[in-house]
Motif scaffolding. Structure first.
Motif, PDB file in Angstrom:
ATOM      1  N   MET A  38      37.401  33.576  43.066  1.00  0.00           N
ATOM      2  CA  MET A  38      36.013  33.418  43.288  1.00  0.00           C
ATOM      3  C   MET A  38      35.896  34.752  43.935  1.00  0.00           C
ATOM      4  SD  MET A  38      33.459  30.710  45.232  1.00  0.00           S
ATOM      5  CE  MET A  38      34.303  29.402  44.478  1.00  0.00           C
ATOM      6  N   GLU A  39      34.708  35.392  43.567  1.00  0.00           N
ATOM      7  CA  GLU A  39      34.302  36.590  43.998  1.00  0.00           C
ATOM      8  C   GLU A  39      32.757  36.442  44.287  1.00  0.00           C
ATOM      9  OE1 GLU A  39      35.950  39.676  44.793  1.00  0.00           O
ATOM     10  OE2 GLU A  39      37.561  38.813  44.388  1.00  0.00           O
ATOM     11  N   PHE A  40      32.320  37.228  45.520  1.00  0.00           N
ATOM     12  CA  PHE A  40      30.979  37.453  45.663  1.00  0.00           C
ATOM     13  C   PHE A  40      30.683  38.750  45.543  1.00  0.00           C
ATOM     14  CE2 PHE A  40      32.519  33.563  47.897  1.00  0.00           C
ATOM     15  CZ  PHE A  40      31.482  32.688  47.311  1.00  0.00           C
ATOM     16  N   CYS A  41      29.301  39.034  45.178  1.00  0.00           N
ATOM     17  CA  CYS A  41      28.664  40.336  44.954  1.00  0.00           C
ATOM     18  C   CYS A  41      28.776  41.143  46.220  1.00  0.00           C
ATOM     19  CB  CYS A  41      27.513  40.218  44.400  1.00  0.00           C
ATOM     20  SG  CYS A  41      26.601  41.783  43.813  1.00  0.00           S
ATOM     21  N   ASP A  42      29.255  42.290  46.039  1.00  0.00           N
ATOM     22  CA  ASP A  42      29.180  43.217  47.247  1.00  0.00           C
ATOM     23  C   ASP A  42      27.741  43.668  47.578  1.00  0.00           C
ATOM     24  OD1 ASP A  42      31.740  43.221  47.586  1.00  0.00           O
ATOM     25  OD2 ASP A  42      32.172  45.290  46.205  1.00  0.00           O
ATOM     26  N   ASP A  43      26.570  43.737  46.433  1.00  0.00           N
ATOM     27  CA  ASP A  43      25.217  44.199  46.886  1.00  0.00           C
ATOM     28  C   ASP A  43      24.371  43.094  47.372  1.00  0.00           C
ATOM     29  OD1 ASP A  43      25.923  46.701  45.862  1.00  0.00           O
ATOM     30  OD2 ASP A  43      25.149  46.542  43.761  1.00  0.00           O
ATOM     31  N   CYS A  44      24.408  41.923  46.536  1.00  0.00           N
ATOM     32  CA  CYS A  44      23.624  40.935  47.011  1.00  0.00           C
ATOM     33  C   CYS A  44      24.053  39.619  47.545  1.00  0.00           C
ATOM     34  CB  CYS A  44      22.810  40.348  45.643  1.00  0.00           C
ATOM     35  SG  CYS A  44      23.562  39.538  44.448  1.00  0.00           S
ATOM     36  N   GLY A  45      25.427  39.480  47.530  1.00  0.00           N
ATOM     37  CA  GLY A  45      26.276  38.312  48.135  1.00  0.00           C
ATOM     38  C   GLY A  45      26.351  36.910  47.196  1.00  0.00           C
ATOM     39  N   SER A  46      25.596  37.345  45.849  1.00  0.00           N
ATOM     40  CA  SER A  46      25.911  35.910  44.819  1.00  0.00           C
ATOM     41  C   SER A  46      27.250  35.800  44.596  1.00  0.00           C
ATOM     42  CB  SER A  46      24.886  36.132  43.761  1.00  0.00           C
ATOM     43  OG  SER A  46      23.539  36.172  44.246  1.00  0.00           O
ATOM     44  N   MET A  47      27.479  34.692  44.035  1.00  0.00           N
ATOM     45  CA  MET A  47      28.984  34.279  43.350  1.00  0.00           C
ATOM     46  C   MET A  47      28.914  34.964  42.024  1.00  0.00           C
ATOM     47  SD  MET A  47      30.721  30.784  43.047  1.00  0.00           S
ATOM     48  CE  MET A  47      29.542  29.810  42.104  1.00  0.00           C
ATOM     49  N   MET A  48      30.001  35.734  41.657  1.00  0.00           N
ATOM     50  CA  MET A  48      30.150  36.335  40.390  1.00  0.00           C
ATOM     51  C   MET A  48      30.878  35.572  39.295  1.00  0.00           C
ATOM     52  SD  MET A  48      30.935  40.228  42.169  1.00  0.00           S
ATOM     53  CE  MET A  48      30.472  41.073  40.600  1.00  0.00           C
ATOM     54  N   GLN A  49      30.716  35.899  38.361  1.00  0.00           N
ATOM     55  CA  GLN A  49      31.323  35.428  37.208  1.00  0.00           C
ATOM     56  C   GLN A  49      32.454  36.446  36.567  1.00  0.00           C
ATOM     57  OE1 GLN A  49      29.234  32.707  34.803  1.00  0.00           O
ATOM     58  NE2 GLN A  49      28.510  31.802  36.557  1.00  0.00           N
ATOM     59  N   THR A  50      33.371  35.974  35.614  1.00  0.00           N
ATOM     60  CA  THR A  50      34.134  36.641  34.981  1.00  0.00           C
ATOM     61  C   THR A  50      33.575  36.987  33.367  1.00  0.00           C
ATOM     62  OG1 THR A  50      35.578  34.755  34.373  1.00  0.00           O
ATOM     63  CG2 THR A  50      36.317  35.870  36.404  1.00  0.00           C
ATOM     64  N   ASP A  51      33.865  38.091  33.077  1.00  0.00           N
ATOM     65  CA  ASP A  51      33.784  38.524  31.878  1.00  0.00           C
ATOM     66  C   ASP A  51      34.606  39.504  31.316  1.00  0.00           C
ATOM     67  OD1 ASP A  51      32.327  39.045  29.423  1.00  0.00           O
ATOM     68  OD2 ASP A  51      30.787  40.279  30.085  1.00  0.00           O
ATOM     69  N   GLY A  52      35.599  38.741  30.716  1.00  0.00           N
ATOM     70  CA  GLY A  52      36.812  39.676  30.366  1.00  0.00           C
ATOM     71  C   GLY A  52      37.590  40.160  31.588  1.00  0.00           C
ATOM     72  N   GLY A  53      37.853  41.654  31.733  1.00  0.00           N
ATOM     73  CA  GLY A  53      38.551  42.058  32.836  1.00  0.00           C
ATOM     74  C   GLY A  53      37.540  42.432  33.957  1.00  0.00           C
ATOM     75  N   MET A  54      36.087  41.966  34.020  1.00  0.00           N
ATOM     76  CA  MET A  54      35.321  42.357  35.016  1.00  0.00           C
ATOM     77  C   MET A  54      34.784  41.144  35.752  1.00  0.00           C
ATOM     78  SD  MET A  54      35.096  45.600  34.682  1.00  0.00           S
ATOM     79  CE  MET A  54      33.486  46.210  35.451  1.00  0.00           C
ATOM     80  N   TRP A  55      34.402  41.538  36.853  1.00  0.00           N
ATOM     81  CA  TRP A  55      33.612  40.498  37.802  1.00  0.00           C
ATOM     82  C   TRP A  55      32.244  40.957  37.573  1.00  0.00           C
ATOM     83  CZ3 TRP A  55      35.007  35.939  39.562  1.00  0.00           C
ATOM     84  CH2 TRP A  55      36.332  35.715  39.891  1.00  0.00           C
ATOM     85  N   VAL A  56      31.138  39.760  37.274  1.00  0.00           N
ATOM     86  CA  VAL A  56      29.586  40.270  36.718  1.00  0.00           C
ATOM     87  C   VAL A  56      28.998  39.526  37.665  1.00  0.00           C
ATOM     88  CG1 VAL A  56      28.188  40.579  35.196  1.00  0.00           C
ATOM     89  CG2 VAL A  56      30.499  40.988  34.552  1.00  0.00           C
ATOM     90  N   CYS A  57      27.952  40.103  38.551  1.00  0.00           N
ATOM     91  CA  CYS A  57      26.841  39.270  39.324  1.00  0.00           C
ATOM     92  C   CYS A  57      25.840  39.043  38.168  1.00  0.00           C
ATOM     93  CB  CYS A  57      26.409  40.125  40.312  1.00  0.00           C
ATOM     94  SG  CYS A  57      25.075  39.241  41.314  1.00  0.00           S
ATOM     95  N   GLN A  58      25.539  37.589  38.098  1.00  0.00           N
ATOM     96  CA  GLN A  58      24.276  37.271  37.365  1.00  0.00           C
ATOM     97  C   GLN A  58      23.023  37.310  37.914  1.00  0.00           C
ATOM     98  OE1 GLN A  58      25.194  35.878  34.144  1.00  0.00           O
ATOM     99  NE2 GLN A  58      27.135  36.528  34.949  1.00  0.00           N
ATOM    100  N   SER A  59      23.123  37.617  39.200  1.00  0.00           N
ATOM    101  CA  SER A  59      21.595  38.045  40.168  1.00  0.00           C
ATOM    102  C   SER A  59      21.255  39.311  39.807  1.00  0.00           C
ATOM    103  CB  SER A  59      21.717  37.438  41.404  1.00  0.00           C
ATOM    104  OG  SER A  59      22.171  36.012  41.552  1.00  0.00           O
ATOM    105  N   CYS A  60      22.192  40.245  40.346  1.00  0.00           N
ATOM    106  CA  CYS A  60      21.912  41.729  40.242  1.00  0.00           C
ATOM    107  C   CYS A  60      22.502  42.570  39.249  1.00  0.00           C
ATOM    108  CB  CYS A  60      21.937  42.474  41.764  1.00  0.00           C
ATOM    109  SG  CYS A  60      23.709  42.739  42.124  1.00  0.00           S
ATOM    110  N   GLY A  61      23.503  42.148  38.529  1.00  0.00           N
ATOM    111  CA  GLY A  61      24.063  42.937  37.420  1.00  0.00           C
ATOM    112  C   GLY A  61      25.336  43.871  37.841  1.00  0.00           C
TER     113      GLY A  61
END
Length: 110
Positions: free
Chosen positions: A1-24
């Motif tokens: 589980m990862e949290f966004c460095d910018d806004c703190g929201s929980m991030m989701q996986t998209d292939g080889g990347m973690w993507v924040c659904q809140s701020c992108g």
């Protein structure tokens, strides 16, 4: 589980990347870090699953008892446990088991 460095929201996986659904915000996944986390969490889990045989355990060793009248047999002692089954701002629910007849019931604290 990862949290966004910018806004703190929980991030989701998209292939080889973690993507924040809140701020992108995006960052690459670290497969070594994820592998170490997976190993650490699975090592702490017990592989001993199944039914526990309590037939030879004395009732006094099973848990705390209290004075309460059993609605089934009228005996005045029962084992109890408390569990949070509703929202956190609600009180816990007490579960009783009569030490005489093993009748089970619950009592909500209101």
């Amino acid at each position: 589980m990862e949290f966004c460095d910018d806004c703190g929201s929980m991030m989701q996986t998209d292939g080889g990347m973690w993507v924040c659904q809140s701020c992108g915000f995006e960052k690459p996944r670290d497969s070594e870090k994820e592998r170490q986390f997976q190993e650490a969490t699975t090592e702490s889990q017990s592989s001993d699953e199944g039914v526990v045989d309590m037939s030879e355990v004395d009732n006094s060793e099973i848990g705390p008892t209290t004075t309460v009248i059993c609605p089934s047999c009228g005996h005045d002692r029962a084992r109890y446990e408390m569990k949070q089954i509703r929202s956190a701002d609600e009180s816990e629910t007490r579960f009783f088991t009569c030490v005489e007849c093993d009748h089970k019931w619950r009592e909500d604290d209101h």
